[in-house]
Design a protein around this motif. Sequence first.
Motif, PDB file in Angstrom:
ATOM      1  N   SER A  79       0.902  -1.136  -0.144  1.00 31.69           N
ATOM      2  CA  SER A  79       0.020   0.022  -0.014  1.00 31.69           C
ATOM      3  C   SER A  79       1.205   1.263   0.029  1.00 31.69           C
ATOM      4  CB  SER A  79      -0.950  -0.099   1.075  1.00 31.69           C
ATOM      5  OG  SER A  79      -0.351  -0.067   2.426  1.00 31.69           O
ATOM      6  N   ARG A  80       1.984   1.110   0.592  1.00 35.34           N
ATOM      7  CA  ARG A  80       2.988   2.398   0.475  1.00 35.34           C
ATOM      8  C   ARG A  80       3.244   2.815  -0.791  1.00 35.34           C
ATOM      9  NH1 ARG A  80       8.119   1.032   4.108  1.00 35.34           N
ATOM     10  NH2 ARG A  80       8.543   3.449   3.687  1.00 35.34           N
ATOM     11  N   VAL A  81       3.507   1.923  -1.791  1.00 33.76           N
ATOM     12  CA  VAL A  81       3.759   2.237  -3.005  1.00 33.76           C
ATOM     13  C   VAL A  81       2.600   2.779  -3.846  1.00 33.76           C
ATOM     14  CG1 VAL A  81       4.507   1.398  -5.436  1.00 33.76           C
ATOM     15  CG2 VAL A  81       5.882   0.524  -3.516  1.00 33.76           C
ATOM     16  N   HIS A  82       1.324   2.134  -3.700  1.00 39.18           N
ATOM     17  CA  HIS A  82       0.221   2.551  -4.387  1.00 39.18           C
ATOM     18  C   HIS A  82      -0.330   4.117  -3.817  1.00 39.18           C
ATOM     19  CE1 HIS A  82      -0.298  -1.065  -6.454  1.00 39.18           C
ATOM     20  NE2 HIS A  82       0.004  -1.724  -5.341  1.00 39.18           N
TER      21      HIS A  82
ATOM     22  N   TYR B 277       4.776  -2.438 -10.082  1.00 35.79           N
ATOM     23  CA  TYR B 277       3.534  -2.201  -9.361  1.00 35.79           C
ATOM     24  C   TYR B 277       2.216  -2.358 -10.541  1.00 35.79           C
ATOM     25  CZ  TYR B 277       5.867  -2.422  -4.877  1.00 35.79           C
ATOM     26  OH  TYR B 277       6.642  -3.083  -3.956  1.00 35.79           O
ATOM     27  N   GLY B 278       2.506  -2.275 -11.650  1.00 36.42           N
ATOM     28  CA  GLY B 278       1.385  -2.397 -12.506  1.00 36.42           C
ATOM     29  C   GLY B 278       0.765  -1.349 -13.108  1.00 36.42           C
ATOM     30  N   TYR B 279       1.492  -0.014 -12.971  1.00 37.08           N
ATOM     31  CA  TYR B 279       0.938   1.053 -13.462  1.00 37.08           C
ATOM     32  C   TYR B 279       1.742   1.284 -14.901  1.00 37.08           C
ATOM     33  CZ  TYR B 279      -0.825   2.078  -8.948  1.00 37.08           C
ATOM     34  OH  TYR B 279      -1.779   2.132  -7.759  1.00 37.08           O
TER      35      TYR B 279
ATOM     36  N   ALA C 291       5.008   3.944 -19.150  1.00 39.07           N
ATOM     37  CA  ALA C 291       5.498   4.384 -20.521  1.00 39.07           C
ATOM     38  C   ALA C 291       5.509   5.961 -20.321  1.00 39.07           C
ATOM     39  CB  ALA C 291       4.285   3.966 -21.504  1.00 39.07           C
ATOM     40  N   ARG C 292       4.721   6.591 -19.649  1.00 45.22           N
ATOM     41  CA  ARG C 292       5.079   8.178 -19.817  1.00 45.22           C
ATOM     42  C   ARG C 292       6.262   8.598 -19.289  1.00 45.22           C
ATOM     43  NH1 ARG C 292       5.068  12.731 -22.157  1.00 45.22           N
ATOM     44  NH2 ARG C 292       4.353  14.461 -20.856  1.00 45.22           N
ATOM     45  N   LEU C 293       6.756   7.741 -18.033  1.00 45.33           N
ATOM     46  CA  LEU C 293       8.041   8.262 -17.513  1.00 45.33           C
ATOM     47  C   LEU C 293       9.230   7.657 -18.288  1.00 45.33           C
ATOM     48  CD1 LEU C 293       6.881   6.813 -13.997  1.00 45.33           C
ATOM     49  CD2 LEU C 293       7.844   9.106 -14.303  1.00 45.33           C
ATOM     50  N   VAL C 294       9.049   6.769 -19.090  1.00 45.76           N
ATOM     51  CA  VAL C 294      10.264   6.306 -20.059  1.00 45.76           C
ATOM     52  C   VAL C 294      10.121   7.310 -21.296  1.00 45.76           C
ATOM     53  CG1 VAL C 294      10.807   4.632 -21.960  1.00 45.76           C
ATOM     54  CG2 VAL C 294       9.825   3.797 -19.710  1.00 45.76           C
TER      55      VAL C 294
END
Length: 395
Positions: A77-80, A170-172, A177-180
């Motif tokens: 949950s911390r990552v999400h 974590y599946g986003y 893709a935007r960060l890449v």
Amino acid sequence: MRGTSAAHLGYRVAAARAAAGGLTRAEVADRSGVSVSMIRQVEGGTRNPSDVVLTALARALHTTPEHLLGGPGRTNSRVHRAIPALQAAIASYDLPEDGPVRPLHELTAVVEEMTQARVNSQYSMLAEAIAPLLEELFRAVDRTTGAERHRAAHLLALALRSADAAAYKYGYRDLSARLVELMRWAAGITEDPALAAAAAYVRTETFFATGQLATGLRALQQATDRMPPPVTVLLAAAEAALHMRAAVVAGRAGDPDAARLHLAEAERLARDVPERLYDGTAVGLASVRIHQLAVAVELADPAGLNRAVAEAGRWAPPRDLPAERRSHYYIDLGRAQGALGRPGHARDSLLVARQIAPQHVREHGQVRTELATLVRLSRGRDAELLAMARWAQAV
């Protein structure tokens, strides 16, 4: 069926049956009122159950229809919780808000901390710290010129790569893709071919996620074609990384000739590259060796798997390699052992991988698949294996 294939659903039903104490189909039939024939067809992936049947099976297996349909849930949950701040941080990358910007030497140290968190699979800490750092680096790029802007953009590209690791694991996938793409944008500002190669390396995630292996291989080939001669260690490391990545893609695509050609090129280049991180990628002869095992697993050739497993009995990744890379080795070793019919050895390898990098292992889709298979084979009687499979939400 709500986006879940019959084969995948059947696989999860069978794994859940094993996890529920190794119940037989007849026992599940008695508990659920669903016929043995229907259960056999569902597990074999030849029939989609109705909602009523799925609910009955889930109740008998002490789980929920949603778990059987959707697979693993959210495991950290911390990552999400950190994802919205990350999304907000990159929304106005070219129009950064006013705010402080530390000197570049201080930002360099912070970016290095984020890189170390990434390669050692410390995703929770990384996700919670990365958004304000990105905002500050966007400001740094906006406010500087010349060589200073190149340095700021280089740091930004590495920070974006770290952010992408958390998003992708974590599946986003859309956020990843935007960060890449932003990493590629920042690398373009630097005019550094080695950093551009690192961005091409990371971009392969996008093609893995969409199953576009041929396109991913073509993109990597174009990236190697654009590389200048490897006259420095940095350039040689960058090109070797591209070949390591291309070998795995080719292996997954079932092209052994291309995979072996890329591995040979990576090994040739890595001979003159001391093992360490180069723009966030571990490169050296040990890393090439780890990729050789990965390729053998992707190709799934029994002779190649036997050679790779035999070699693993004589070699282990050096402890000074990043935790994520070492855990990858033991994950692939476990997959190889499983494919060769050695479930006990596969279990032990996955346990070692977990000890090295627990967050990495817990979020690894191939680990979940392998764990579910091992639970089925053990009929849920291996308590430690079952506990690990539940921890990873593989069953």
